[in-house]
Design a protein around this motif. Structure first.
Motif, PDB file in Angstrom:
ATOM      1  N   LYS A   3      11.809  10.624  17.818  1.00 50.42           N
ATOM      2  CA  LYS A   3      13.261  10.541  17.608  1.00 50.42           C
ATOM      3  C   LYS A   3      13.976  10.259  18.921  1.00 50.42           C
ATOM      4  O   LYS A   3      14.905   9.481  18.990  1.00 50.42           O
ATOM      5  CB  LYS A   3      13.779  11.841  16.976  1.00 50.42           C
ATOM      6  N   THR A  28      24.933  10.906  11.752  1.00 49.64           N
ATOM      7  CA  THR A  28      24.748  12.360  11.617  1.00 49.64           C
ATOM      8  C   THR A  28      23.276  12.681  11.399  1.00 49.64           C
ATOM      9  O   THR A  28      22.586  11.942  10.687  1.00 49.64           O
ATOM     10  CB  THR A  28      25.578  12.860  10.410  1.00 49.64           C
ATOM     11  N   GLY A  29      22.834  13.761  11.995  1.00 55.66           N
ATOM     12  CA  GLY A  29      21.453  14.219  11.784  1.00 55.66           C
ATOM     13  C   GLY A  29      20.744  14.426  13.113  1.00 55.66           C
ATOM     14  O   GLY A  29      21.331  14.190  14.182  1.00 55.66           O
ATOM     15  N   SER A  30      19.479  14.825  13.059  1.00 52.71           N
ATOM     16  CA  SER A  30      18.781  15.171  14.297  1.00 52.71           C
ATOM     17  C   SER A  30      18.502  13.944  15.156  1.00 52.71           C
ATOM     18  O   SER A  30      18.588  14.013  16.389  1.00 52.71           O
ATOM     19  CB  SER A  30      17.480  15.909  13.973  1.00 52.71           C
ATOM     20  N   THR A  31      18.220  12.810  14.547  1.00 54.20           N
ATOM     21  CA  THR A  31      17.952  11.599  15.351  1.00 54.20           C
ATOM     22  C   THR A  31      19.252  11.108  15.980  1.00 54.20           C
ATOM     23  O   THR A  31      19.299  10.751  17.155  1.00 54.20           O
ATOM     24  CB  THR A  31      17.310  10.496  14.479  1.00 54.20           C
ATOM     25  N   ASP A  81      22.765   5.227  13.393  1.00 58.25           N
ATOM     26  CA  ASP A  81      22.532   6.397  12.544  1.00 58.25           C
ATOM     27  C   ASP A  81      21.076   6.425  12.095  1.00 58.25           C
ATOM     28  O   ASP A  81      20.368   5.417  12.145  1.00 58.25           O
ATOM     29  CB  ASP A  81      23.439   6.338  11.304  1.00 58.25           C
ATOM     30  N   GLY A  82      20.647   7.608  11.672  1.00 53.57           N
ATOM     31  CA  GLY A  82      19.298   7.777  11.152  1.00 53.57           C
ATOM     32  C   GLY A  82      19.245   7.447   9.668  1.00 53.57           C
ATOM     33  O   GLY A  82      20.210   6.918   9.108  1.00 53.57           O
ATOM     34  N   ALA A  83      18.110   7.782   9.060  1.00 51.93           N
ATOM     35  CA  ALA A  83      17.962   7.586   7.615  1.00 51.93           C
ATOM     36  C   ALA A  83      16.880   8.535   7.115  1.00 51.93           C
ATOM     37  O   ALA A  83      16.037   9.004   7.877  1.00 51.93           O
ATOM     38  CB  ALA A  83      17.579   6.143   7.298  1.00 51.93           C
ATOM     39  N   ASP A  84      16.919   8.790   5.811  1.00 47.38           N
ATOM     40  CA  ASP A  84      15.857   9.612   5.217  1.00 47.38           C
ATOM     41  C   ASP A  84      14.679   8.749   4.768  1.00 47.38           C
ATOM     42  O   ASP A  84      13.539   9.182   4.793  1.00 47.38           O
ATOM     43  CB  ASP A  84      16.426  10.395   4.020  1.00 47.38           C
ATOM     44  N   LYS A  94      20.120   7.673   2.506  1.00 49.39           N
ATOM     45  CA  LYS A  94      20.700   8.579   3.495  1.00 49.39           C
ATOM     46  C   LYS A  94      21.395   9.725   2.778  1.00 49.39           C
ATOM     47  O   LYS A  94      21.549   9.685   1.556  1.00 49.39           O
ATOM     48  CB  LYS A  94      21.721   7.816   4.369  1.00 49.39           C
ATOM     49  N   GLY A  95      21.787  10.755   3.547  1.00 46.96           N
ATOM     50  CA  GLY A  95      22.505  11.852   2.918  1.00 46.96           C
ATOM     51  C   GLY A  95      21.785  13.173   2.968  1.00 46.96           C
ATOM     52  O   GLY A  95      22.274  14.182   2.464  1.00 46.96           O
ATOM     53  N   GLY A  96      20.624  13.178   3.627  1.00 41.18           N
ATOM     54  CA  GLY A  96      19.895  14.439   3.789  1.00 41.18           C
ATOM     55  C   GLY A  96      20.772  15.494   4.455  1.00 41.18           C
ATOM     56  O   GLY A  96      20.662  16.684   4.167  1.00 41.18           O
ATOM     57  N   GLY A  97      21.695  14.976   5.304  1.00 41.72           N
ATOM     58  CA  GLY A  97      22.597  15.887   6.018  1.00 41.72           C
ATOM     59  C   GLY A  97      23.959  16.024   5.358  1.00 41.72           C
ATOM     60  O   GLY A  97      24.903  16.508   5.964  1.00 41.72           O
ATOM     61  N   GLU A 103      29.374   8.413   6.541  1.00 44.90           N
ATOM     62  CA  GLU A 103      28.400   7.515   7.188  1.00 44.90           C
ATOM     63  C   GLU A 103      28.549   6.104   6.626  1.00 44.90           C
ATOM     64  O   GLU A 103      28.589   5.117   7.343  1.00 44.90           O
ATOM     65  CB  GLU A 103      26.975   8.015   6.962  1.00 44.90           C
ATOM     66  N   LYS A 121       9.763   7.716   8.017  1.00 44.95           N
ATOM     67  CA  LYS A 121      10.848   7.330   7.083  1.00 44.95           C
ATOM     68  C   LYS A 121      10.540   5.996   6.379  1.00 44.95           C
ATOM     69  O   LYS A 121      11.250   5.593   5.470  1.00 44.95           O
ATOM     70  CB  LYS A 121      12.168   7.214   7.838  1.00 44.95           C
TER      71      LYS A 121
HETATM   72  O1  DER Z   1      22.113  12.655   6.394  1.00 41.91           O
HETATM   73  C1  DER Z   1      21.803  11.572   6.880  1.00 41.91           C
HETATM   74  O2  DER Z   1      22.060  10.475   6.363  1.00 41.91           O
HETATM   75  C2  DER Z   1      20.978  11.576   8.136  1.00 41.91           C
HETATM   76  O3  DER Z   1      21.172  10.391   8.873  1.00 41.91           O
HETATM   77  C3  DER Z   1      19.535  11.694   7.726  1.00 41.91           C
HETATM   78  O4  DER Z   1      19.328  10.736   6.785  1.00 41.91           O
HETATM   79  C4  DER Z   1      18.554  11.521   8.876  1.00 41.91           C
HETATM   80  O5  DER Z   1      18.470  12.754   9.453  1.00 41.91           O
HETATM   81  P1  DER Z   1      17.352  13.057  10.543  1.00 41.91           P
HETATM   82  O6  DER Z   1      17.617  12.065  11.676  1.00 41.91           O
HETATM   83  O7  DER Z   1      17.646  14.474  10.943  1.00 41.91           O
HETATM   84  O8  DER Z   1      16.017  12.862   9.902  1.00 41.91           O
END
Ligand code: DER
Length: 219
Positions: A3, A28-31, A81-84, A94-97, A103, A121
């Protein structure tokens, strides 16, 4: 840390295109958090950022990066941005967060959406990760019934209220063979605010973290 590697690669990618007036769209998210932390070192090289969640706004501010209201910027060069999940067409879940609506709004404004993700992913078909849908609270049961009719198993994400004051249903066991079609079908259900399929507007670039380094995939 994959990441961190993709986050640093994203900073490297956008830096040459930034100037003191530039405003960056941030996910949003850890990445995305690794991206914010890496970006902070260059905060004097751009004007500020638009955040896709309150949590991201907070993190940006803690780094001394100015946070702009999206309504006050004429446009955005980049959204990072990240993705699931991502499929080979860079269509995303997306939307895990629980930040999927903001977003998707910020991504819609940006010229180039750079997705940063580790190779866990990458999938051939979207849908193994439960698909998040943001729903107006009073419509939750109605939307759940419509999702069942579409062949999904909606699960209420209890205890979660989005930045917009709504709730989330996560759709399990959906074989998503037509991401754009499903995205439109979900948006057509009254009470659905937004859904986590980024297919109508996929990522433009994917920076994928692998054990052999960062792969750059262009749509
Ligand atoms: O909520 C989201 O869309 C985040 O971007 C999620 O999809 C990725 O979160 P992660 O970087 O913590 O895996």
């Amino acid at each position: 840390q994959l990441k961190q590697a993709v986050a640093q690669a994203a900073v490297k990618e956008i830096l040459p295109r930034l100037d003191k007036h530039a405003v960056i769209g941030v996910g949003t998210g850890s990445t995305a958090n690794f991206f914010i932390d890496a970006l902070a070192a260059y905060k004097d090289d751009f004007a500020g950022a638009v955040a896709s969640s309150e949590a991201t706004a907070e993190r940006l501010k803690n780094h001394g990066i100015e946070v702009f209201d999206l309504n006050n910027v004429a446009g955005l060069e980049f959204y990072i941005d990240g993705a699931d999940e991502t499929n080979p067409h860079l269509e995303l879940i997306k939307g895990g967060g629980a930040a999927l609506t903001r977003e998707k709004i910020v991504a819609a404004v940006a010229k180039t959406f750079i997705c940063i993700a580790d190779d866990s992913k990458k999938v051939d078909f979207l849908g193994n990760f439960p698909l998040p849908v943001e729903v107006i609270p009073m419509a939750r049961s109605h939307v759940a019934r419509q999702i069942v009719r579409l062949g999904g198993d909606p699960v209420y994400r209890t205890g979660v209220v989005t930045d917009n004051g709504n709730v989330i249903l996560d759709i399990h066991n959906m074989q998503i063979t037509d991401p754009r079609g499903l995205e439109e079908q979900l948006n057509a259900i009254v009470g659905v605010v937004c859904n986590g399929l980024f297919a109508a507007r996929p990522a433009d670039v994917l920076l994928l973290g692998t054990k052999d380094g960062v792969q750059r995939i262009v749509n």
